[in-house]
Design an enzyme around this catalytic site. Sequence first.
Site, short mmCIF file in Angstrom:
data_model
loop_
_atom_site.label_atom_id
_atom_site.label_comp_id
_atom_site.label_asym_id
_atom_site.label_seq_id
_atom_site.Cartn_x
_atom_site.Cartn_y
_atom_site.Cartn_z
N GLY A 235 42.39 46.46 31.11
CA GLY A 235 41.78 47.70 31.61
C GLY A 235 40.43 47.99 30.98
O GLY A 235 39.81 47.14 30.36
N GLY B 7 38.39 35.02 33.27
CA GLY B 7 36.97 34.89 32.94
C GLY B 7 36.77 33.83 31.88
O GLY B 7 37.56 33.72 30.94
N GLY C 299 32.39 42.46 34.68
CA GLY C 299 33.05 41.16 34.54
C GLY C 299 34.40 41.18 35.24
O GLY C 299 34.74 40.28 36.01
N HIS C 300 35.18 42.23 34.98
CA HIS C 300 36.49 42.36 35.63
C HIS C 300 36.32 42.45 37.15
O HIS C 300 37.12 41.90 37.91
CB HIS C 300 37.22 43.62 35.15
#
Length: 299
Positions: free
Chosen positions: A41, A157, A46-47
Amino acid sequence: MESSADTSASARVVTTPAEMHRVADEIRAAGRTIGFVPTMGYLHDGHLQLLRKARELADVVILSIFVNPTQFSANEDLGAYPRDFERDKALAEAEGTQIIYNPSPESMYPEGFQTQVNLPGMTNVLCGVSRPHHFPGVAQVCAKLFNAVKPHFAVFGLKDFQQYLVVTQMVKDLDMDLKVVGIPIVREKDGLAMSSRNVYMTPAEREQAVVLNQSIKLAEKAVAEGERDAARLLDLVRGHIATAPAADIDYVEIRSIPGLATVEGRIEKPVLLAMAVKFGKARLLDNTVLLREQPNANV
Ligand code: AMP
């Protein structure tokens, strides 16, 4: 269930492994594919890139938000880890995420929980030296998440390159029926790798943290100009990081891919240059693949 073309529709929030099993079974029974993005979270760009990749690969995107206690040691930042569920939910919905899996620690690790997952050769090097609990915890939670979410694709990632390799190896070793996909590091404008932990830095530390990406670029340039000596490359990187007074190097290493064996002498094929450096309360990671055949290619 919304179609993957709908954005900003409200996501369904699933809070227990049992409910997640049921929802995943329904999706699979309808002949739809699942793209999964596991996170802790406090989402950043990036997420969101991982969510976009999952959406490209699969019909239904499932995001998990779970600050997994078993991957933190007692002296680490489990309690302080930044959290903002409502903001995360809105950001994920805007990316077309249909389901958010947000289990409680109690539902994930009820009393009597026993099972450990470990990959000793890969989890006790690099980040595993100063964080011995970390990768066994990551492997354990990913195994649990994969079992409940039943994804066709899980997107990770490459900022956490060791994590990507550990999870890929676990999936292979345990015959898990999913594909692990890695996406390149997403960076701030000045080159700092995005991280939920960047908020721990003071403005002065944040300013100096650019030395990580700069040092990587120096190594890439040296390799492009013909440098192949691992020790000289490491000296170059460490020397540049040391120009930042706030930098406290945990490690800077060159390792083989995918086995993470030490690389000494000449580098002849793609190798991982990886680093962890503390700036105040933030421990930052960065890496690159030297001698990569295709720059910025997905792994
Ligand atoms: P985290 O929530 O930090 O545990 O990360 C969840 C996922 O997002 C992991 O697969 C990370 O590697 C990935 N991730 C975090 N930061 C970045 C970044 N800057 N670029 C690409 N992926 C990232």
